[in-house]
Design a protein around this motif. Structure first.
Motif, mmCIF file in Angstrom:
data_model
loop_
_atom_site.group_PDB
_atom_site.id
_atom_site.type_symbol
_atom_site.label_atom_id
_atom_site.label_comp_id
_atom_site.label_asym_id
_atom_site.label_seq_id
_atom_site.Cartn_x
_atom_site.Cartn_y
_atom_site.Cartn_z
ATOM 1 N N CYS A 36 -13.353 -56.990 -2.066
ATOM 2 C CA CYS A 36 -13.083 -58.364 -2.501
ATOM 3 C C CYS A 36 -14.346 -59.215 -2.605
ATOM 4 O O CYS A 36 -14.306 -60.305 -3.194
ATOM 5 N N ASP A 37 -15.465 -58.733 -2.052
ATOM 6 C CA ASP A 37 -16.713 -59.494 -2.075
ATOM 7 C C ASP A 37 -17.164 -59.735 -3.513
ATOM 8 O O ASP A 37 -17.222 -58.817 -4.324
ATOM 9 N N ARG A 38 -17.510 -60.986 -3.827
ATOM 10 C CA ARG A 38 -17.847 -61.345 -5.206
ATOM 11 C C ARG A 38 -19.280 -60.990 -5.593
ATOM 12 O O ARG A 38 -19.624 -61.034 -6.779
ATOM 13 N N ARG A 39 -20.102 -60.626 -4.637
ATOM 14 C CA ARG A 39 -21.489 -60.268 -4.947
ATOM 15 C C ARG A 39 -21.728 -58.763 -4.882
ATOM 16 O O ARG A 39 -22.448 -58.212 -5.707
ATOM 17 N N PHE A 40 -21.113 -58.108 -3.911
ATOM 18 C CA PHE A 40 -21.366 -56.690 -3.711
ATOM 19 C C PHE A 40 -20.158 -55.808 -4.009
ATOM 20 O O PHE A 40 -20.257 -54.582 -3.904
ATOM 21 N N GLY A 41 -19.016 -56.422 -4.347
ATOM 22 C CA GLY A 41 -17.810 -55.656 -4.629
ATOM 23 C C GLY A 41 -17.234 -55.989 -5.983
ATOM 24 O O GLY A 41 -17.931 -56.451 -6.886
ATOM 25 N N ILE A 42 -15.928 -55.782 -6.116
ATOM 26 C CA ILE A 42 -15.232 -56.096 -7.360
ATOM 27 C C ILE A 42 -15.103 -57.605 -7.509
ATOM 28 O O ILE A 42 -15.272 -58.156 -8.590
ATOM 29 N N GLY A 43 -14.776 -58.264 -6.410
ATOM 30 C CA GLY A 43 -14.598 -59.711 -6.409
ATOM 31 C C GLY A 43 -13.143 -60.104 -6.591
ATOM 32 O O GLY A 43 -12.540 -59.795 -7.619
ATOM 33 N N ALA A 44 -12.554 -60.758 -5.574
ATOM 34 C CA ALA A 44 -11.158 -61.180 -5.667
ATOM 35 C C ALA A 44 -10.803 -62.057 -4.475
ATOM 36 O O ALA A 44 -11.469 -62.040 -3.449
ATOM 37 N N ASP A 45 -9.704 -62.824 -4.632
ATOM 38 C CA ASP A 45 -9.164 -63.620 -3.533
ATOM 39 C C ASP A 45 -8.289 -62.777 -2.612
ATOM 40 O O ASP A 45 -7.883 -63.241 -1.546
ATOM 41 N N GLY A 46 -7.975 -61.544 -3.039
ATOM 42 C CA GLY A 46 -7.158 -60.671 -2.209
ATOM 43 C C GLY A 46 -6.930 -59.333 -2.884
ATOM 44 O O GLY A 46 -7.294 -59.135 -4.045
ATOM 45 N N LEU A 47 -6.329 -58.411 -2.154
ATOM 46 C CA LEU A 47 -6.016 -57.079 -2.666
ATOM 47 C C LEU A 47 -4.533 -56.815 -2.436
ATOM 48 O O LEU A 47 -4.003 -57.119 -1.358
ATOM 49 N N ILE A 48 -3.867 -56.255 -3.442
ATOM 50 C CA ILE A 48 -2.429 -56.021 -3.372
ATOM 51 C C ILE A 48 -2.114 -54.564 -3.678
ATOM 52 O O ILE A 48 -2.607 -54.010 -4.676
ATOM 53 N N MET A 60 5.473 -55.086 -2.155
ATOM 54 C CA MET A 60 4.160 -55.710 -2.303
ATOM 55 C C MET A 60 3.509 -55.827 -0.928
ATOM 56 O O MET A 60 4.079 -56.405 -0.006
ATOM 57 N N VAL A 61 2.317 -55.265 -0.782
ATOM 58 C CA VAL A 61 1.555 -55.373 0.467
ATOM 59 C C VAL A 61 0.276 -56.131 0.147
ATOM 60 O O VAL A 61 -0.533 -55.685 -0.669
ATOM 61 N N TYR A 62 0.095 -57.277 0.788
ATOM 62 C CA TYR A 62 -1.003 -58.185 0.443
ATOM 63 C C TYR A 62 -2.052 -58.258 1.555
ATOM 64 O O TYR A 62 -1.712 -58.399 2.732
ATOM 65 N N PHE A 63 -3.321 -58.168 1.144
ATOM 66 C CA PHE A 63 -4.453 -58.331 2.057
ATOM 67 C C PHE A 63 -5.295 -59.508 1.600
ATOM 68 O O PHE A 63 -5.604 -59.640 0.410
ATOM 69 N N ASN A 64 -5.694 -60.355 2.544
ATOM 70 C CA ASN A 64 -6.602 -61.457 2.234
ATOM 71 C C ASN A 64 -7.985 -60.926 1.873
ATOM 72 O O ASN A 64 -8.304 -59.755 2.099
ATOM 73 N N ALA A 65 -8.825 -61.810 1.380
ATOM 74 C CA ALA A 65 -10.188 -61.418 1.010
ATOM 75 C C ALA A 65 -11.009 -60.974 2.209
ATOM 76 O O ALA A 65 -12.006 -60.257 2.045
ATOM 77 N N ASP A 66 -10.592 -61.361 3.428
ATOM 78 C CA ASP A 66 -11.308 -60.901 4.619
ATOM 79 C C ASP A 66 -10.852 -59.507 5.061
ATOM 80 O O ASP A 66 -11.323 -58.986 6.066
ATOM 81 N N GLY A 67 -9.935 -58.917 4.298
ATOM 82 C CA GLY A 67 -9.479 -57.561 4.580
ATOM 83 C C GLY A 67 -8.283 -57.447 5.488
ATOM 84 O O GLY A 67 -7.736 -56.358 5.667
ATOM 85 N N ALA A 68 -7.852 -58.558 6.085
ATOM 86 C CA ALA A 68 -6.697 -58.537 6.987
ATOM 87 C C ALA A 68 -5.410 -58.687 6.187
ATOM 88 O O ALA A 68 -5.371 -59.409 5.186
ATOM 89 N N GLU A 69 -4.349 -58.018 6.629
ATOM 90 C CA GLU A 69 -3.064 -58.173 5.951
ATOM 91 C C GLU A 69 -2.590 -59.611 6.113
ATOM 92 O O GLU A 69 -2.669 -60.190 7.201
ATOM 93 N N GLY A 70 -2.126 -60.204 5.018
ATOM 94 C CA GLY A 70 -1.820 -61.619 5.020
ATOM 95 C C GLY A 70 -0.338 -61.921 4.927
ATOM 96 O O GLY A 70 0.508 -61.028 4.823
ATOM 97 N N SER A 71 -0.022 -63.210 4.961
ATOM 98 C CA SER A 71 1.339 -63.683 4.741
ATOM 99 C C SER A 71 1.592 -63.720 3.231
ATOM 100 O O SER A 71 0.765 -63.261 2.448
ATOM 101 N N MET A 72 2.710 -64.269 2.809
ATOM 102 C CA MET A 72 3.083 -64.230 1.404
ATOM 103 C C MET A 72 2.080 -64.984 0.537
ATOM 104 O O MET A 72 1.564 -66.035 0.916
ATOM 105 N N CYS A 73 1.808 -64.427 -0.628
ATOM 106 C CA CYS A 73 0.919 -65.040 -1.615
ATOM 107 C C CYS A 73 1.710 -65.222 -2.903
ATOM 108 O O CYS A 73 2.131 -64.242 -3.525
ATOM 109 N N GLY A 74 1.940 -66.469 -3.312
ATOM 110 C CA GLY A 74 2.770 -66.752 -4.479
ATOM 111 C C GLY A 74 2.170 -66.267 -5.781
ATOM 112 O O GLY A 74 2.836 -65.574 -6.574
ATOM 113 N N ASN A 75 0.918 -66.625 -6.046
ATOM 114 C CA ASN A 75 0.278 -66.155 -7.273
ATOM 115 C C ASN A 75 0.064 -64.648 -7.236
ATOM 116 O O ASN A 75 0.147 -63.970 -8.265
#
Length: 258
Positions: A36-48, A60-75
């Motif tokens: 998710c890193d915008r400089r050294f990776g693909i770049g994203a607000d999260g991974l699904i 749907m399994v959602y991970f935040n940009a910090d790599g931790a599994e997150g709560s619901m993400c609407g977008n």
């Protein structure tokens, strides 16, 4: 191992999407954060991840940009629906499961209309409101969102003495433009920065405005990444809402392998 990925965005809220129906994705938190890193990776607000689930079109399994599994993400949910259709998994209607429960969605070539979780209360506090729309949200009305220090204030609230000990919260600033029309900016936990849009945050702001000002909706919401819309039906108790729908664009950006 090489993993194929697909990049999608919904009103500027962008996600790495992975078809994990064969359960081969085994990346750890730090690896997901690197992707998710915008400089050294693909770049994203999260991974699904899209996975199979008995009784549903997908999970749907959602991970935040910090790599931790997150709560619901609407977008993220709206982008997952678009991704599922692009994979041929669903048609113009789908029913799927996420961390906060069951969701339904309708989609066409332009937009995805996502059913959100019911909201069972809005807390009115001294200088803000608090509610949960699948993720926790602090909502404050301001005179101008453009002049608001979203990151500075957002970080202070997210890690502050009220919400920090409980895992933090997303922090939203809403400006009333006219009846049924808001302008919103959001500091997202897990991303630890302002994002161009936050679906659950937009939903929270729209419902708080409806409760405060008697709006019946739909509420149009302008975010830095574009326009979203929130529909709802009031419950029998104050601060309760059901049949909530978040509508907006969800688009494929590019694909690759990592």
């Amino acid at each position: 191992m090489t993993t194929e990925f697909f990049k999608y965005q919904g009103a500027g809220n962008d996600f790495i999407m992975i078809d994990d129906r064969n359960l081969t994705f085994t990346a750890k938190q730090e690896q997901i954060a690197s992707l998710c890193d915008r400089r050294f990776g693909i770049g994203a607000d999260g991974l699904i991840l899209l996975r199979n689930d008995p009784g549903y079109d997908f999970r749907m399994v959602y991970f935040n940009a910090d790599g931790a599994e997150g709560s619901m993400c609407g977008n993220g949910g709206r982008c997952a629906v678009r991704f599922a259709r692009d994979l041929g998994m669903v048609g113009d209607f789908t029913r799927f499961i996420a961390v906060d429960g069951e969701h339904t969605a309708e989609l066409n070539d332009q937009v995805v209309r996502l059913g959100m979780s019911d909201v069972n209360g809005i807390e009115t506090l001294e200088d803000h409101y608090f509610t949960n729309t699948g993720s926790p949200h602090y909502v404050a009305f301001v005179t101008s969102v453009d002049e608001t220090d979203v990151v500075g204030i957002g970080k202070a609230v997210r890690y502050g003495p009220v919400y920090g000990p409980e895992g933090g919260t997303n922090v939203n600033f809403a400006q009333v433009i006219e009846k049924d029309y808001l302008k919103v900016r959001t500091y997202e936990r897990g991303v630890e920065d302002e994002t161009l849009a936050c679906g659950t945050g937009v939903t929270a702001c729209a419902l708080v405005a409806a409760e405060c000002f008697g709006w019946e909706g739909p509420v149009a919401v302008r975010v830095p990444g574009g326009m979203l819309s929130v529909e709802f039906i009031r419950g029998t108790e104050p601060g309760n809402f059901r049949d909530i729908y978040l509508t907006g664009p969800a688009e494929f950006v590019f694909s690759g392998a990592v």
